[in-house]
Scaffold this motif. Structure first.
Motif, short mmCIF file in Angstrom:
data_model
loop_
_atom_site.label_atom_id
_atom_site.label_comp_id
_atom_site.label_asym_id
_atom_site.label_seq_id
_atom_site.Cartn_x
_atom_site.Cartn_y
_atom_site.Cartn_z
N GLN A 183 0.84 -1.18 0.00
CA GLN A 183 0.00 0.00 0.00
C GLN A 183 0.88 1.24 0.00
O GLN A 183 2.10 1.17 0.17
N GLU A 184 0.26 2.39 -0.17
CA GLU A 184 0.94 3.64 0.08
C GLU A 184 1.05 3.82 1.60
O GLU A 184 0.25 3.25 2.35
N PRO A 185 2.03 4.58 2.06
CA PRO A 185 3.00 5.36 1.29
C PRO A 185 4.26 4.55 0.96
O PRO A 185 4.59 3.59 1.68
N HIS A 186 4.93 4.91 -0.10
CA HIS A 186 6.23 4.34 -0.43
C HIS A 186 7.27 4.90 0.54
O HIS A 186 7.24 6.09 0.88
N VAL A 187 8.18 4.05 0.99
CA VAL A 187 9.26 4.47 1.89
C VAL A 187 10.58 4.20 1.20
O VAL A 187 11.09 3.07 1.21
N SER A 188 11.14 5.22 0.58
CA SER A 188 12.42 5.07 -0.09
C SER A 188 13.53 4.79 0.92
O SER A 188 13.44 5.19 2.09
N ASN A 189 14.59 4.16 0.47
CA ASN A 189 15.72 3.86 1.36
C ASN A 189 16.73 5.00 1.44
O ASN A 189 17.83 4.83 1.99
N THR A 190 16.37 6.14 0.93
CA THR A 190 17.10 7.39 1.18
C THR A 190 16.14 8.53 0.89
O THR A 190 15.19 8.36 0.12
N GLY A 191 16.36 9.65 1.52
CA GLY A 191 15.44 10.76 1.29
C GLY A 191 15.77 11.95 2.17
O GLY A 191 16.73 11.94 2.95
N ARG A 192 14.94 12.97 2.05
CA ARG A 192 15.14 14.21 2.79
C ARG A 192 14.23 14.25 4.01
O ARG A 192 13.03 13.96 3.91
N PRO A 193 14.76 14.62 5.15
CA PRO A 193 13.92 14.69 6.35
C PRO A 193 12.88 15.80 6.23
O PRO A 193 13.06 16.77 5.48
N GLY A 194 11.78 15.62 6.96
CA GLY A 194 10.74 16.65 6.98
C GLY A 194 9.83 16.63 5.78
O GLY A 194 8.97 17.50 5.64
N ARG A 195 9.97 15.65 4.91
CA ARG A 195 9.16 15.58 3.70
C ARG A 195 8.25 14.35 3.74
O ARG A 195 8.54 13.37 4.41
N GLY A 196 7.15 14.40 3.00
CA GLY A 196 6.32 13.23 2.82
C GLY A 196 5.19 13.11 3.83
O GLY A 196 4.92 14.00 4.64
N TYR A 197 4.52 11.97 3.78
CA TYR A 197 3.31 11.71 4.55
C TYR A 197 3.60 11.74 6.06
O TYR A 197 4.56 11.10 6.52
N PRO A 198 2.79 12.44 6.85
CA PRO A 198 2.99 12.44 8.30
C PRO A 198 2.46 11.16 8.94
O PRO A 198 1.38 10.69 8.61
N LEU A 199 3.22 10.60 9.87
CA LEU A 199 2.86 9.34 10.49
C LEU A 199 1.80 9.55 11.57
O LEU A 199 1.83 10.53 12.31
N ARG A 200 0.86 8.59 11.65
CA ARG A 200 -0.24 8.63 12.61
C ARG A 200 -0.35 7.29 13.32
O ARG A 200 -0.06 6.24 12.73
N PRO A 201 -0.79 7.28 14.58
CA PRO A 201 -1.02 6.01 15.26
C PRO A 201 -2.01 5.14 14.48
O PRO A 201 -3.02 5.64 13.98
#
Length: 259
Positions: A183-201
């Motif tokens: 499923q989404e979101p994709h989690v690349s094995n490198t990237g920039r901090p502070g970007r992308g989908y915010p994590l939720r419980p």
């Protein structure tokens, strides 16, 4: 699709994750010199059936594969790193074997991968590569908490892999998981901090650092599935399914006991 699990489904996710972890640990104990990859697939099929679960791979037919996968587990040896389709091959002393298993039970899937050396030989380069993926996985998990973003996890993983000197491929990486394996979101094995989908419980993620010793380029076998290093170098892959909680991240794919 991004799913957020409630407490009832999270409990089921723990159950499925424990099953996946225990199967992988059992296989690690059984996979010795002379073991055939097809035997591993048969063992998995039996264990999944006995547990009242289903393989996520048998009917798996994404756009990047050639027809249904048709097996119950991915078995990748040496220069194979992802989607290793089991075939008639016996393991030799010093082979680097990656087992990647995804199972669904009670309507929730879980996904995990381990890399280890078969037999008594311990090539130092292979040991170091496996260790790097395990440390990168731990770093990604440590960065996972409510309010963090996907880029924070990717950055943590990529920092460890990069500092260890490995090229990083961004075609395949981690992913969301829940009622289905990918499923989404994709989690690349490198990237920039502070970007992308915010994590939720309630969010489940499968984090999976993987590397190839001297290249970031993949080639596909004639089977249409198995991905290998373009240079023939060795590879390693580590993966856990985690749940985002109010306090951070819970690893769902820890074995009940080490074997």
């Amino acid at each position: 699709m991004i799913e957020i699990l409630n407490r009832t489904r999270l409990a089921q996710a723990r159950d499925t994750g424990g099953l996946v972890a225990d199967i992988l640990q059992t296989l690690k104990g059984r996979a010795t010199v002379g073991t055939n990859l097809l035997d591993i697939d048969r063992w998995v099929a039996s264990m999944i059936a006995e547990a009242g679960a289903e393989s996520c791979y048998v009917d798996y037919e994404p756009s990047f594969g050639l027809g249904p996968f048709g097996h119950h587990i991915c078995t990748s040896v040496n220069d194979a790193v992802l989607h290793g389709r089991p075939y008639d091959r016996t393991l030799a002393d010093g082979d680097l074997l990656t087992l990647d298993l995804a199972v669904s039970r009670g309507g929730v899937a879980s996904d995990s991968a381990i890399s280890f050396l078969v037999g008594e030989a311990r090539p130092q380069e292979s040991v170091a590569m496996i260790d790097a993926t395990e440390r990168a996985l731990a770093a990604g998990i440590a960065a996972a908490r409510p309010g963090a973003r996907i880029g924070d996890l990717s950055h943590a993983i990529g920092t460890v892999l990069g500092e260890a000197g490995y090229p990083i491929n961004t075609e395949f990486g981690g992913h969301g998981i829940g009622s289905t394996m990918h499923q989404e979101p994709h989690v690349s094995n490198t990237g920039r901090p502070g970007r992308g989908y915010p994590l939720r419980p309630g969010l489940l993620l499968a984090l999976e650092p993987w590397v190839m010793a001297d290249t970031a380029e993949l080639v596909t076998d004639e089977d249409g599935w198995t991905l290998r290093s373009a240079t023939g170098c060795r590879t390693a892959h580590s993966e856990h399914t985690i749940a985002i909680t109010e306090d951070g991240a819970e690893i769902l794919t820890l074995p009940s006991q080490e074997t």
